[in-house]
Design an enzyme around this catalytic site. Structure first.
Site, PDB file in Angstrom:
ATOM      1  CE1 TYR A  23     -47.319   9.738 -13.937  1.00  0.00           C
ATOM      2  CE2 TYR A  23     -46.753  11.140 -15.950  1.00  0.00           C
ATOM      3  CZ  TYR A  23     -46.421   9.762 -15.339  1.00  0.00           C
ATOM      4  OH  TYR A  23     -46.034   8.687 -15.785  1.00  0.00           O
ATOM      5  CG  HIS A 101     -47.060   3.701  -8.621  1.00  0.00           C
ATOM      6  ND1 HIS A 101     -45.621   4.178  -9.023  1.00  0.00           N
ATOM      7  CD2 HIS A 101     -46.689   2.295  -8.001  1.00  0.00           C
ATOM      8  CE1 HIS A 101     -44.784   3.142  -8.756  1.00  0.00           C
ATOM      9  NE2 HIS A 101     -45.427   2.109  -8.108  1.00  0.00           N
TER      10      HIS A 101
END
Length: 148
Positions: A23, A101
């Site tokens: 991430y 995302h």
């Protein structure tokens, strides 16, 4: 000037420290601040909300119907693969939305490959880390300018 809403799903409050190899190291506060600045520079307002609770996101989507929101940007996170409630809320308010995302769910575990939102989204942007948010906002700004 349009009013925009950015929603972040569960665990995104941990950005910057949670699995940075997946991430990234950019925090949610940094992402929000950059997007608010960019929206303002384009003459728009942007409200941001992160919640680990599905019902909080659903209630905020419902409120968007009445508060002048023109477009929703949403990273549903894990709710992507589980939440009929978010899908129904987004369809119920009738506002266009972009699904975001950080990672590319299609390159990850098979259970992450299905989204309850993608087929109804105006667009889906994924796989570019924190830049996924910036790219989504730029797409929304361009669409608002085109449609005005």
């Amino acid at each position: 000037m349009a009013h925009l809403l950015l929603l972040h799903g569960p665990n995104l409050n941990l950005l910057g420290t949670r699995e940075p190899e997946v991430y990234g190291r950019t925090t949610l506060a940094q992402i929000d601040a950059a997007l608010v600045d960019r929206a303002q520079a384009a003459g728009h307002t942007l409200d941001c909300l992160q919640s680990n609770a599905e019902h909080v996101l659903v209630e905020r989507i419902h409120a968007a119907r009445e508060d002048g929101t023109a477009f929703i940007l949403i990273n549903p996170a894990a709710f992507t693969h589980t939440s009929v409630s978010l899908r129904d809320a987004l369809l119920g308010v009738g506002l266009p939305f972009v699904e975001i995302h950080l990672s590319n769910p299609h390159t990850r575990e098979p259970f992450r490959h299905h989204s309850y939102l993608s087929d109804k989204a105006a667009g889906v942007i994924c796989g570019f880390g924190a830049d996924s948010y910036r790219l989504a906002l730029e797409a929304v700004i361009a669409r608002l300018e085109r449609d005005s």
